[in-house]
Write a protein that holds these residues in place. Structure first.
Motif, mmCIF file in Angstrom:
data_model
loop_
_atom_site.group_PDB
_atom_site.id
_atom_site.type_symbol
_atom_site.label_atom_id
_atom_site.label_comp_id
_atom_site.label_asym_id
_atom_site.label_seq_id
_atom_site.Cartn_x
_atom_site.Cartn_y
_atom_site.Cartn_z
ATOM 1 N N TYR A 388 0.865 -1.182 0.000
ATOM 2 C CA TYR A 388 0.000 0.000 0.000
ATOM 3 C C TYR A 388 0.898 1.227 0.000
ATOM 4 C CZ TYR A 388 -4.085 2.899 1.052
ATOM 5 O OH TYR A 388 -5.090 3.821 0.993
ATOM 6 N N ALA A 389 0.506 2.236 -0.775
ATOM 7 C CA ALA A 389 1.349 3.427 -0.897
ATOM 8 C C ALA A 389 1.531 4.137 0.439
ATOM 9 C CB ALA A 389 0.749 4.380 -1.924
ATOM 10 N N HIS A 390 0.487 4.116 1.268
ATOM 11 C CA HIS A 390 0.583 4.694 2.618
ATOM 12 C C HIS A 390 0.550 3.541 3.614
ATOM 13 C CE1 HIS A 390 -0.003 8.685 0.922
ATOM 14 N NE2 HIS A 390 -1.039 8.215 0.260
ATOM 15 N N THR A 515 16.898 5.071 1.318
ATOM 16 C CA THR A 515 17.085 6.513 1.149
ATOM 17 C C THR A 515 15.973 7.100 0.280
ATOM 18 O OG1 THR A 515 19.488 6.247 1.304
ATOM 19 C CG2 THR A 515 18.655 8.314 0.372
ATOM 20 N N GLY A 516 15.327 8.125 0.796
ATOM 21 C CA GLY A 516 14.253 8.780 0.057
ATOM 22 C C GLY A 516 12.910 8.105 0.205
ATOM 23 N N LEU A 517 12.908 6.858 0.643
ATOM 24 C CA LEU A 517 11.656 6.121 0.807
ATOM 25 C C LEU A 517 11.283 5.940 2.267
ATOM 26 C CD1 LEU A 517 12.139 3.284 -1.856
ATOM 27 C CD2 LEU A 517 10.573 5.225 -2.009
ATOM 28 N N GLY A 518 12.279 5.721 3.105
ATOM 29 C CA GLY A 518 12.014 5.378 4.485
ATOM 30 C C GLY A 518 11.598 3.926 4.597
ATOM 31 N N ILE A 519 11.572 3.437 5.820
ATOM 32 C CA ILE A 519 11.201 2.038 6.035
ATOM 33 C C ILE A 519 9.780 1.775 5.558
ATOM 34 C CG2 ILE A 519 10.741 0.314 7.829
ATOM 35 C CD1 ILE A 519 13.107 1.451 9.385
ATOM 36 N N VAL A 522 9.465 1.496 1.709
ATOM 37 C CA VAL A 522 9.917 0.206 1.173
ATOM 38 C C VAL A 522 8.895 -0.879 1.478
ATOM 39 C CG1 VAL A 522 11.681 -1.585 1.347
ATOM 40 C CG2 VAL A 522 12.354 0.831 1.304
ATOM 41 N N LEU A 523 8.374 -0.880 2.697
ATOM 42 C CA LEU A 523 7.412 -1.914 3.091
ATOM 43 C C LEU A 523 6.154 -1.876 2.227
ATOM 44 C CD1 LEU A 523 7.673 -1.592 6.986
ATOM 45 C CD2 LEU A 523 8.502 -3.505 5.590
ATOM 46 N N GLY A 524 5.726 -0.696 1.824
ATOM 47 C CA GLY A 524 4.498 -0.582 1.047
ATOM 48 C C GLY A 524 4.622 -1.025 -0.397
ATOM 49 N N ASP A 525 5.833 -1.249 -0.864
ATOM 50 C CA ASP A 525 6.072 -1.630 -2.255
ATOM 51 C C ASP A 525 6.433 -3.117 -2.302
ATOM 52 O OD1 ASP A 525 6.972 -2.015 -4.854
ATOM 53 O OD2 ASP A 525 7.979 -0.063 -4.957
ATOM 54 N N THR A 526 5.562 -3.917 -2.877
ATOM 55 C CA THR A 526 5.793 -5.370 -2.896
ATOM 56 C C THR A 526 6.965 -5.759 -3.783
ATOM 57 O OG1 THR A 526 4.150 -5.608 -4.660
ATOM 58 C CG2 THR A 526 3.391 -5.917 -2.384
ATOM 59 N N THR A 527 7.420 -4.854 -4.642
ATOM 60 C CA THR A 527 8.597 -5.167 -5.460
ATOM 61 C C THR A 527 9.891 -4.931 -4.699
ATOM 62 O OG1 THR A 527 8.800 -2.935 -6.407
ATOM 63 C CG2 THR A 527 7.306 -4.478 -7.516
ATOM 64 N N LEU A 528 9.791 -4.238 -3.557
ATOM 65 C CA LEU A 528 10.987 -3.933 -2.769
ATOM 66 C C LEU A 528 11.036 -4.693 -1.453
ATOM 67 C CD1 LEU A 528 11.116 -0.033 -3.219
ATOM 68 C CD2 LEU A 528 12.400 -1.767 -4.501
ATOM 69 N N SER A 529 9.884 -5.129 -0.948
ATOM 70 C CA SER A 529 9.836 -5.772 0.365
ATOM 71 C C SER A 529 9.303 -7.195 0.245
ATOM 72 C CB SER A 529 8.943 -4.974 1.313
ATOM 73 O OG SER A 529 7.609 -4.905 0.808
ATOM 74 N N TRP A 540 5.915 -2.144 13.457
ATOM 75 C CA TRP A 540 6.852 -1.040 13.675
ATOM 76 C C TRP A 540 6.196 0.282 13.270
ATOM 77 C CZ3 TRP A 540 9.312 2.689 10.714
ATOM 78 C CH2 TRP A 540 10.427 3.308 11.289
ATOM 79 N N VAL A 541 5.526 0.302 12.112
ATOM 80 C CA VAL A 541 4.844 1.515 11.651
ATOM 81 C C VAL A 541 3.669 1.844 12.571
ATOM 82 C CG1 VAL A 541 3.581 2.580 9.743
ATOM 83 C CG2 VAL A 541 5.545 1.106 9.263
ATOM 84 N N PHE A 542 2.957 0.828 13.035
ATOM 85 C CA PHE A 542 1.809 1.023 13.927
ATOM 86 C C PHE A 542 2.233 1.787 15.187
ATOM 87 C CE2 PHE A 542 -1.059 -0.300 17.316
ATOM 88 C CZ PHE A 542 -2.309 -0.315 16.720
#
Length: 589
Positions: A388-390, A515-519, A522-529, A540-542
């Motif tokens: 999810y983007a957010h 960098t530029g994305l934050g944790i 990265v987590l919100g992008d399934t291609t990166l996480s 952690w975000v919660f």
């Protein structure tokens, strides 16, 4: 040789004399007309030769037996003699009959009385008069005030609600305070304005019963033009969502609600704040839509409908009512005392369905008003599966954190004993800690109303003893494994750092730079996480978005972080005491 005048000459002379006679006769009649024809402008009567321009009264409404000073101003055409003034009153007594200024003592009977002045130069006369209300109200400008009784002819239901509020007893409250002063009257009654030459549409002396208390027209403005035509005109009455309306009285050292609110996060610029203009966000992020949503809880309009539906669909177009921050009117109902503090709702709070649960918060008292917006709103499972983007809860999951709900429980074994509610069990929950009130302490020691909404350590002292910082609330053990028993916030921050390091190391091992994305980016992008990173990372975000560093629910916060770390790394937090039961974290409680 002179001859006799012809007959034609006599005829011309006769006609000339008759014409002259008519002219002079006409002038005399015109002069007589000037002395008798009156022209009325408002309550001033004048003739063409001498004009009574104004009669100034201070004040213009008085109590029975009271006194009032009247001053007449007059002007005359050039060439007339000096002016003299003679006064007449149909009741009461004048201190003297002559002069441009006199004092009139009112009779003991209430009513409207005419005071008249004759101004003369010895030949011509000007007449003026002024109506004075005794023990009642006589407006001198428009629009003017009518009083709550007039409003209730149409708005009886609202009037009945208002009658139960503190506003309906504001005058009595002032009189019983022991320090009533005339400068208090404008905020404890309707229309009081003693300013000279104010063009009084209200009154300028206190004992007028119909204008005692804070009434409809204090907030909606004078109602005379609203009903003046006999058919109520909605465009001729004010409806305001501006905090300044309430702040005109609720300010200053004694009750600085507006002053504190002005420096709070709720006083944002609605035209600069991103979500306010988006209809699907306005139910929480825009003051007018939020007030409508909170005020109209029903089966048709449930409070947990946020996104472009429910009561917020009733919001007026922004061309009629502009975007507003969270003003007083967003949270408080000006008309009704049904709920404590006239808050709009204390309804139960429906949380998002997560972990196969559909929790509803029933505790929390007045704090449930805050929770209607301050909760997660988005479940973890869909985001973990699809990204999810957010990424994470909807920004402020404070209600969920206090309830011990809505984070991702899949990081712990089945039947893990998750902590239950914490500060939900404090009377009025959010309100108790975030709106800690302190009474006025005298000049230079203003009251505190809590409307900055920032919690203070003083609010915690009833339960946690004498503390000066939130991190003075000590943990019972070392939960982050750093070898030191610290305050709860430090223990939680230590665990946050451990989990963040584990996540970032995992990203970097696959060549993913935050960098530029934050944790969270990265987590919100399934291609990166990875799926597992999103499972542990959601918690952690919660906790990051809760913003209390564990204070809202220390047991739940530490459980989430410890279990997420162990699930993700395959080992418990090194050297840490592991929390597996409630009430295991906080010491001085």
């Amino acid at each position: 040789m002179q001859g006799k005048p012809s007959k034609n000459v006599f005829t011309v002379l006769f006609l000339f004399l008759m014409g002259a006679l008519l002219v002079f006769s006409g002038c005399e009649k015109e002069k007589e007309v000037v002395k008798t024809v009156e022209v009325v402008i408002h309550d001033t009567v004048f003739v063409q030769i001498i004009s009574v321009d104004s009669i100034y009264a201070s004040p213009d409404s008085i109590a029975q037996g009271g006194s009032i000073t009247l001053t007449a101003e007059a002007s005359s055409m050039a060439g007339t003699g000096p002016l003299t003034f003679q006064w007449f009153a149909e009741a009461g007594t004048l201190d003297k009959p002559e002069g441009d200024t006199v004092t009139w003592k009112a009779p003991d009977d209430p009513g409207v009385y005419r005071i008249t002045v004759h101004v003369t130069d010895g030949e011509n006369i000007g007449i003026g008069s002024r109506m004075i209300g005794v023990g009642m109200y006589v407006p001198t400008s428009s629009p003017y005030y009518l009083g709550a009784d007039a409003c209730q002819q149409c708005h009886q239901e609202k009037g009945d609600e208002w009658a139960m509020t503190g506003h309906a007893h504001a005058w009595q409250t002032l009189q019983e305070s022991g320090h009533a002063q005339s400068y208090c009257f404008p905020c404890h009654s309707v229309g009081y304005d003693p300013t000279p030459m104010s063009g009084n549409s209200g009154y300028d002396e206190a004992p007028i019963a119909k204008f005692e208390n804070v009434q409809c027209e204090n907030c909606h403005g004078p109602g005379s033009e609203h009903v003046g035509s006999g058919v109520p005109d909605p465009s001729k009455i004010s409806i305001s969502f501006d905090a300044e309306l309430c702040g005109s009285c609720h300010n200053g050292e004694h009750h600085p609600y507006f002053d504190e609110w002005s420096s709070s996060p709720h006083a944002f610029d609605p035209n600069a704040e991103f979500p306010t203009a988006i209809p699907s966000c306005q139910g929480c992020h825009e003051g007018v839509a939020a007030s409508i949503r909170l005020a109209n809880e029903s089966a048709e309009y449930p409070l947990n409908v946020f996104y472009g539906g429910g009561a917020i669909s009733e919001r007026p177009d922004t061309s009629e009512v502009g975007l507003k921050p969270h003003t007083c009117q967003t949270c408080h109902d000006p008309h009704s005392d049904e709920n404590p503090g006239q808050v709009r709702t204390v309804a139960d709070v429906v949380l998002v369905t997560a972990n196969n649960e559909s929790p509803v918060i029933t505790e929390g008292g007045v704090g449930k008003l805050c929770m209607q917006c301050h909760h997660a709103r988005r479940a973890p499972e869909p985001q973990i599966a699809d990204g999810y983007a957010h990424f994470g809860p909807h920004a402020n999951p404070q209600a969920d954190m206090m309830a011990g709900k809505s984070a991702y429980h899949g990081v712990a074994p089945p039947n893990f004993p998750w902590a239950g509610p914490s500060h939900l069990l404090v009377q009025n929950s959010c309100k108790t800690c975030h709106l800690n009130m302190v009474e006025y302490g005298g000049p230079g020691v203003p009251a505190i109303t809590g409307h900055t909404f920032e919690p203070t350590p003083e609010a915690c002292q009833n339960c946690h003893g004498t503390i000066t910082d939130f991190d003075d609330i000590m943990a019972l053990d070392d939960f982050d494994g750093d070898g030191v028993v610290e305050g709860v916030q430090s223990e939680v921050q230590g665990l946050m750092d451990l989990l963040a390091t584990a996540l970032v190391d995992s990203f970097l091992a696959r060549g993913v730079d935050t960098t530029g994305l934050g944790i969270d980016g990265v987590l919100g992008d399934t291609t990166l996480s990875t799926y597992k990173e999103r499972e542990a990372g959601y918690n952690w975000v919660f906790i990051l978005d809760d913003k209390s560093k564990g204070i809202h629910n220390p047991d739940y916060a530490i459980q989430l972080l410890q279990q997420s770390y162990q699930y993700f790394t395959g080992q418990p937090v090194p050297n840490a005491a592991i929390v597996r039961e409630e009430n295991a974290v906080v010491g001085n409680f």
